[in-house]
Design a protein around this motif. Structure first.
Motif, PDB file in Angstrom:
ATOM      1  N   ASN A  61     -60.841   0.949  10.370  1.00  0.00           N
ATOM      2  CA  ASN A  61     -61.418   2.386  10.517  1.00  0.00           C
ATOM      3  C   ASN A  61     -60.984   3.246  11.606  1.00  0.00           C
ATOM      4  OD1 ASN A  61     -63.416   3.430   8.786  1.00  0.00           O
ATOM      5  ND2 ASN A  61     -64.947   3.334  10.592  1.00  0.00           N
ATOM      6  N   LEU A 167     -66.462   1.644  13.838  1.00  0.00           N
ATOM      7  CA  LEU A 167     -67.439   1.267  12.833  1.00  0.00           C
ATOM      8  C   LEU A 167     -68.720   1.160  12.780  1.00  0.00           C
ATOM      9  CD1 LEU A 167     -65.528  -2.470  12.901  1.00  0.00           C
ATOM     10  CD2 LEU A 167     -65.240  -0.928  11.146  1.00  0.00           C
ATOM     11  N   ASN A 175     -69.964   6.046  11.570  1.00  0.00           N
ATOM     12  CA  ASN A 175     -69.510   5.438  10.173  1.00  0.00           C
ATOM     13  C   ASN A 175     -70.600   5.296   9.206  1.00  0.00           C
ATOM     14  OD1 ASN A 175     -67.814   3.923   8.188  1.00  0.00           O
ATOM     15  ND2 ASN A 175     -68.398   1.992   9.295  1.00  0.00           N
ATOM     16  N   ASP A 299     -73.062  -2.483   8.273  1.00  0.00           N
ATOM     17  CA  ASP A 299     -72.352  -1.887   9.315  1.00  0.00           C
ATOM     18  C   ASP A 299     -73.209  -2.703  10.552  1.00  0.00           C
ATOM     19  OD1 ASP A 299     -69.957  -0.635   8.162  1.00  0.00           O
ATOM     20  OD2 ASP A 299     -71.218   1.174   8.027  1.00  0.00           O
TER      21      ASP A 299
END
Length: 333
Positions: A61, A167, A175, A299
Motif C-alpha cells: 500500500n 493499511l 485505507n 483492514d
C-alpha cells in the motif's frame, strides 16, 4: 490554475500517515497530476506469483505524498476533488494473502485450520470496452466486468502526533477502500496538523463493496486531483464524500457495527449542518432515506458507508458549494 506534476520514485513512497516529511508544498486550488503504484508495489505480475514468495509485507500500500497544503491548520477542512482516475497499466492483479481476508483464518481471528491456499489472478484491461477480464482457474469461465477506477486510500496525517500504517482507515481517512472514491467525487477531511499532509494511493480498477478477499483488481493509477482548503466551517468528525448525486460518510472501526454507527452519526451531523435539523429529526430522516453499503471488512479497522441521494433532499450547498465549484474547475482542465 497552477498544475503540479509528481511521479514518485520507489524510495519516495510513503508507508504511513503521519511521520513523513512532505514531498511538495502546494497552495489551495492547485491541480496535481500524480502517479500511484499498486498495493503490491508492482511485485505481483503473473498468475504464478505467490504473495508469500514475492511480497514484502512491510512495503504494501505505497502512498504518493504527503503534500503540504499552505495555510492549512488544525480545525480546517481539506477538500480533495478527484478529477480523473486512469489505469496506468493494461492489467491489474488480485490475490489471496495468507492470514488475510474476510473469509479466512487471520492472526486476529485465530483458528486451528490452515490459511486458504495462495492464488493470484491477473485481470487484462480492455480500454476501448472499459472492462477488466476475470478468468477462473477452476472452470472455463471468463467474464468481462466493468472497469470502475477508484482510490482505496485518501488521507491526511492523524492527530496527536500519531503515525499510522497506510493499511489503516480511521478519522483521518486512509485505507477506506470504498468505491465511492471515484472520479468526480470530493472528499472532505479534518486537518489535524499544519499543512494537512495528505497522500493518495491504492488504485483499484474494480472492487465490489466489502473487498471480501482483501484485494481488489489492484493497479497503478494516473491521478488528477484538485486540492482546496475550507476555513471557518464545521470540521467533519469522519471522512465525508460528496458526488453529484449523493452525500456520503465513511466510518472506520472494529467491530463492524461500530464502523456503521460512526458513519450514521456522521451523517446525522451533516444533515444538521445542511438543513438545521436537530439530532432526532436527522435520525428519523436518516432511517428512511439512507443506504449503507460496506467499504471494507478486511483492514485493521473495518469501514462502513452511509449515503443519501441528493434527489431525496432539498437543494443545499455543502461547504458553500465547494464540490460544484471544483467540478466546474475540473471541466476547464
Amino acid at each position: 490554475m497552477h498544475v503540479v506534476e509528481y511521479r514518485p520514485e520507489r524510495h519516495e513512497f510513503a508507508w504511513t500517515f503521519g511521520g513523513v516529511p512532505p514531498v511538495r508544498r502546494v497552495a489551495p486550488g492547485t491541480c496535481l497530476r500524480l502517479w500511484t503504484e499498486d498495493a503490491f508495489s508492482g511485485r505481483l505480475t503473473s498468475t504464478s506469483d505467490r504473495p508469500s514468495a514475492v511480497l514484502d509485507m512491510s512495503e504494501v500500500n505505497p502512498q504518493t505524498g504527503p503534500f503540504h497544503v499552505e495555510g492549512a491548520e488544525p480545525g480546517d477542512t481539506l477538500a480533495v476533488h478527484l478529477v480523473e482516475l486512469t489505469p496506468a497499466r493494461d492489467w491489474g492483479a488480485s490475490t489471496l494473502i495468507p492470514l488475510f481476508g474476510a473469509l479466512s483464518t487471520t492472526d486476529r481471528t485465530a483458528l486451528l485450520h490452515e490459511p486458504l491456499p495462495e492464488r493470484t489472478w491477473i485481470y487484462q484491461l480492455d480500454r476501448a470496452a472499459g472492462t477488466v477480464l476475470f478468468e477462473a482457474t477452476s472452470a472455463d469461465l471468463r467474464l468481462e466486468l466493468p472497469c470502475n477506477p477508484m482510490l482505496g486510500t485518501v488521507g491526511v496525517a492523524p492527530p496527536g502526533r500519531e503515525v499510522r500504517s497506510s493499511l489503516v482507515p480511521d478519522v483521518f481517512g486512509g485505507n477506506m477502500d470504498t468505491p465511492e472514491m471515484r472520479a468526480g467525487a470530493t472528499c472532505y477531511l479534518q486537518v489535524n496538523v499544519p499543512g494537512a499532509l495528505f497522500s493518495v494511493g491504492d488504485g483499484h480498477y474494480r472492487q465490489g463493496e466489502g473487498e471480501s478477499c482483501g484485494t481488489a483488481v489492484e493497479g497503478a493509477m494516473d491521478v488528477v486531483l484538485i486540492v482546496e482548503l475550507i476555513k471557518n466551517a464545521p470540521v467533519p468528525a469522519w471522512p465525508r464524500i460528496e458526488t453529484d448525486t449523493h452525500y456520503v460518510v465513511v466510518g472506520s472501526s472494529r467491530p463492524l457495527e461500530d464502523a456503521w454507527r460512526a458513519s450514521q452519526v456522521g451523517m446525522i451531523a451533516w444533515l444538521g449542518e445542511l438543513y438545521g435539523l436537530d439530532r432526532l429529526d436527522a435520525y428519523q430522516l436518516l432511517t428512511q432515506a439512507a443506504e449503507s453499503p460496506l467499504a471494507n471488512v478486511v483492514d485493521t479497522n473495518y469501514s462502513a458507508v452511509t449515503k443519501i441521494a441528493k434527489a431525496l433532499l432539498p437543494a443545499a450547498a455543502a461547504y458553500g458549494g465547494v464540490h460544484r465549484h471544483l467540478r466546474e474547475q475540473a471541466r476547464s482542465l
